[in-house]
Motif scaffolding. Sequence first.
Motif, mmCIF file in Angstrom:
data_model
loop_
_atom_site.group_PDB
_atom_site.id
_atom_site.type_symbol
_atom_site.label_atom_id
_atom_site.label_comp_id
_atom_site.label_asym_id
_atom_site.label_seq_id
_atom_site.Cartn_x
_atom_site.Cartn_y
_atom_site.Cartn_z
ATOM 1 N N VAL A 103 -4.477 1.204 -10.145
ATOM 2 C CA VAL A 103 -3.108 1.697 -10.130
ATOM 3 C C VAL A 103 -2.709 2.180 -11.518
ATOM 4 N N ASP A 104 -2.174 3.392 -11.578
ATOM 5 C CA ASP A 104 -1.666 3.970 -12.814
ATOM 6 C C ASP A 104 -0.244 3.448 -13.036
ATOM 7 N N VAL A 105 -0.030 2.721 -14.136
ATOM 8 C CA VAL A 105 1.267 2.073 -14.370
ATOM 9 C C VAL A 105 2.379 3.103 -14.528
ATOM 10 N N ARG A 106 2.144 4.196 -15.236
ATOM 11 C CA ARG A 106 3.175 5.215 -15.425
ATOM 12 C C ARG A 106 3.572 5.858 -14.100
ATOM 13 N N LYS A 107 2.579 6.161 -13.276
ATOM 14 C CA LYS A 107 2.886 6.734 -11.965
ATOM 15 C C LYS A 107 3.631 5.729 -11.095
ATOM 16 N N MET A 108 3.259 4.459 -11.228
ATOM 17 C CA MET A 108 3.948 3.416 -10.477
ATOM 18 C C MET A 108 5.417 3.348 -10.882
ATOM 19 N N ALA A 109 5.689 3.466 -12.169
ATOM 20 C CA ALA A 109 7.069 3.436 -12.645
ATOM 21 C C ALA A 109 7.875 4.589 -12.051
ATOM 22 N N ASP A 110 7.243 5.733 -11.883
ATOM 23 C CA ASP A 110 7.937 6.882 -11.304
ATOM 24 C C ASP A 110 8.240 6.693 -9.826
ATOM 25 N N SER A 111 7.370 5.946 -9.131
ATOM 26 C CA SER A 111 7.517 5.828 -7.677
ATOM 27 C C SER A 111 8.377 4.644 -7.247
ATOM 28 N N LEU B 298 0.824 -1.206 0.000
ATOM 29 C CA LEU B 298 0.000 0.000 0.000
ATOM 30 C C LEU B 298 0.860 1.258 0.000
ATOM 31 N N ASP B 299 1.968 1.222 0.726
ATOM 32 C CA ASP B 299 2.870 2.369 0.758
ATOM 33 C C ASP B 299 3.380 2.674 -0.650
ATOM 34 N N GLN B 300 3.702 1.611 -1.416
ATOM 35 C CA GLN B 300 4.145 1.790 -2.789
ATOM 36 C C GLN B 300 3.045 2.382 -3.672
ATOM 37 N N LEU B 301 1.795 2.087 -3.323
ATOM 38 C CA LEU B 301 0.681 2.493 -4.177
ATOM 39 C C LEU B 301 0.128 3.875 -3.846
ATOM 40 N N LYS B 302 0.632 4.512 -2.801
ATOM 41 C CA LYS B 302 0.038 5.772 -2.364
ATOM 42 C C LYS B 302 0.049 6.838 -3.450
ATOM 43 N N SER B 303 1.131 6.911 -4.204
ATOM 44 C CA SER B 303 1.221 7.965 -5.222
ATOM 45 C C SER B 303 0.700 7.525 -6.576
ATOM 46 N N ALA B 304 0.508 6.202 -6.763
ATOM 47 C CA ALA B 304 0.102 5.706 -8.076
ATOM 48 C C ALA B 304 -1.312 5.138 -8.096
ATOM 49 N N GLY B 305 -1.893 4.868 -6.919
ATOM 50 C CA GLY B 305 -3.190 4.228 -6.853
ATOM 51 C C GLY B 305 -4.313 5.186 -6.508
#
Length: 275
Positions: free
Chosen positions: A191-199, A162-169
């Motif tokens: 979850v936004d894949v592009r935002k996930m890649a950034d985080s 969840l911590d990983q997903l805070k900025s992308a989810g």
Amino acid sequence: MRKTTLATCASMLVLATLTGCDPGGAADDPGRSSRTDGAGQPGAEVRTVSDLFGLVSGEVGQRNTTHVELRMAGPVGTTTGKGQLKFDKPVAMQMTMSDPRGGADTEMELVDNIVYLKIPQLRQFASKPWFKIDPNGTDPLSKTFGAMISMSDQYSDPTKQLDQLKSAGTLTGVTEEQVNGEQTTHYAITVDVRKMADSVTDPTAKQLVLAAAAQGIDHYPVDMWVNSAHLPVKEVIDMPAAAGRQTTTVNYSDWGGPVDIQAPPADQIGTIPTP
């Protein structure tokens, strides 16, 4: 045959370790409905993934242990597993996994960031019943899978997911449901894949996320069911695979209960000869 079996089993166990945050992604689910309002309703205080992280992280941190049941259904068959987790630094795990082709079960112990595997299908080639995958090892298997094993501490803990997903989810739905005999709140996250890649900071994880984006995958869903004690009860991820979809489901139980996770005896750990 030996190398194929070994790679298949190791991949399966790595997937088990990484359950809950494989960045391979899945298509967005436009059918989800959002219900994040309603005073007095369970989950009403949770409006973002950050809120959900805050809700569960303290309780999971205090309980520190859990038992899990795992099911991975995909194009090559269905794999099930059962085991225990302890969220130390690093995380410890014991898991027994079924063979989707109908063979004998595989056993895994994750202790001090080293994975120990017991694969009956390979016993005829090995000097001992257990062998290991070490992120710092120089053997071919450790070099291939070691980097993914080193991610286990980050991805096997549902709060770190969840911590990983805070900025992308984005929290896209909240509903009340009965799961495994408990009243739970179901949190649906897109979850936004592009935002996930950034985080993502881990190079291996970032590579997987970017590969998903290159394939045209924009979003993937993560669903988590949380009980009244603010502890995860169930988690589901639906991912595209080469020849279909793979759905990974994890059921959590007995939070804070006793676990027994130990490395095999040293005299039972051998090596798999390679051709």
